[in-house]
Enzyme design. Structure first.
Site, PDB file in Angstrom:
ATOM      1  N   HIS A 212       0.772  -1.145  -0.052  1.00  0.00           N
ATOM      2  CA  HIS A 212       0.049  -0.091  -0.037  1.00  0.00           C
ATOM      3  C   HIS A 212       0.935   1.211  -0.087  1.00  0.00           C
ATOM      4  O   HIS A 212       2.046   1.116   0.417  1.00  0.00           O
ATOM      5  CB  HIS A 212      -0.749   0.074   1.063  1.00  0.00           C
ATOM      6  CG  HIS A 212      -1.835  -0.923   1.305  1.00  0.00           C
ATOM      7  ND1 HIS A 212      -2.176  -1.803   2.408  1.00  0.00           N
ATOM      8  CD2 HIS A 212      -2.848  -1.265   0.675  1.00  0.00           C
ATOM      9  CE1 HIS A 212      -3.176  -2.577   2.059  1.00  0.00           C
ATOM     10  NE2 HIS A 212      -3.862  -2.375   1.100  1.00  0.00           N
TER      11      HIS A 212
ATOM     12  N   CYS B  24      -2.239   0.514   9.969  1.00  0.00           N
ATOM     13  CA  CYS B  24      -3.399  -0.066   9.501  1.00  0.00           C
ATOM     14  C   CYS B  24      -3.997  -0.740  10.598  1.00  0.00           C
ATOM     15  O   CYS B  24      -5.082  -1.201  10.213  1.00  0.00           O
ATOM     16  CB  CYS B  24      -2.822  -0.898   8.498  1.00  0.00           C
ATOM     17  SG  CYS B  24      -1.379  -2.164   8.624  1.00  0.00           S
TER      18      CYS B  24
END
Length: 258
Positions: free
Chosen positions: A163, A248
């Site tokens: 990501h 996250c």
């Protein structure tokens, strides 16, 4: 006064089956993972964050990585459509949680895919990573949702990590942190600070000049402390084996109206 609420979701029984894309699979210790998650939550609470636990999604191995399921801009929640099909069952519980908090709710629709780990906000600039989990249609839908609210959306290529926020995050002053080997185009960021460790690129802003960093980045912690930041560290080694990082494991809600 910005709100300080953080969505969290406890690790489920299938955590060890979580996806890995850019690294070799390692054995996960579920008991240690739970202990580390509790330590992470305690660090948020200790620095003034009210944690909101999302309903577990025990059939989804990656559900603990709650950041990927929703992107916030002010009080608007954009429910994502994960690029990994196995993660699509994670969004329903998060949608319920943000609706209960009074957020305005929007959605990413097929054929768009977007994961929250690909979105980095720096003031009103919203960087969105175009990589393996977020596609062009997802970026277009994010623009349509957030640009009318005053966001400036900047798309960034991501090819070396899972990501965008696996490669870069930002300091309170807007300087972007990154570990150069993981960053496709450092020049896309107006102010960029190179850090010595991969996990040093992952900072959660706790408020003021306090930063939450993984314990696996001691040299970066030293660098940032030397620059006048107060660094709080947590051990999240079991989640790092699944390409997870400190960002996250929560969704920070700063723009809610109290």
């Amino acid at each position: 006064m910005p709100s300080k609420k953080a969505l969290i979701r406890r690790p489920g029984p299938r955590l060890a089956e979580g996806l890995v894309t850019h690294i070799e699979r390692e054995k996960i210790d579920p008991d240690l993972a739970l202990e580390q998650w509790e330590g992470y939550v305690a660090a948020l609470t200790a620095h003034g964050w009210e944690t909101v636990e999302v309903e577990p999604a025990d059939d989804c191995p990656d559900a603990v990585f709650v950041e990927d399921t929703v992107v916030m801009f002010r009080n608007v929640a954009l429910i994502t459509r994960p690029g990994a099909r196995s993660r699509r069952g994670e969004t329903a519980g998060v949608e319920e949680a943000v609706a209960r908090l009074g957020c305005s709710v929007n959605w990413i629709w097929e054929p768009g895919t977007l994961e929250g780990g690909d979105v980095l906000k720096v003031g009103d600039t919203v960087y969105v990573g175009r990589g393996g989990r977020t596609n062009a249609a997802g970026i277009q839908q994010l623009r349509a949702a957030f640009e009318p609210l005053g966001a400036r959306v900047v798309a960034v290529p991501v090819s070396r990590v899972l990501h965008l926020k696996s490669a870069v995050t930002a300091l309170p002053d807007g300087t972007v942190l990154g570990h150069i080997p993981q960053v496709d185009r450092p020049a896309l960021f107006p102010r960029f600070l190179s850090v010595p460790e991969e996990s040093g690129a992952h900072a959660v802003l706790l408020g003021g000049h306090r930063l939450l960093l993984a314990a696996s980045a001691p040299k970066t912690a030293e660098l940032l402390t030397d620059l006048g930041h107060e660094v709080v560290t947590v051990d999240i080694s079991e989640f790092e084996k699944l390409e997870g990082c400190v960002t996250c494991l929560s969704v920070r809600l700063r723009g809610l109206y109290d």
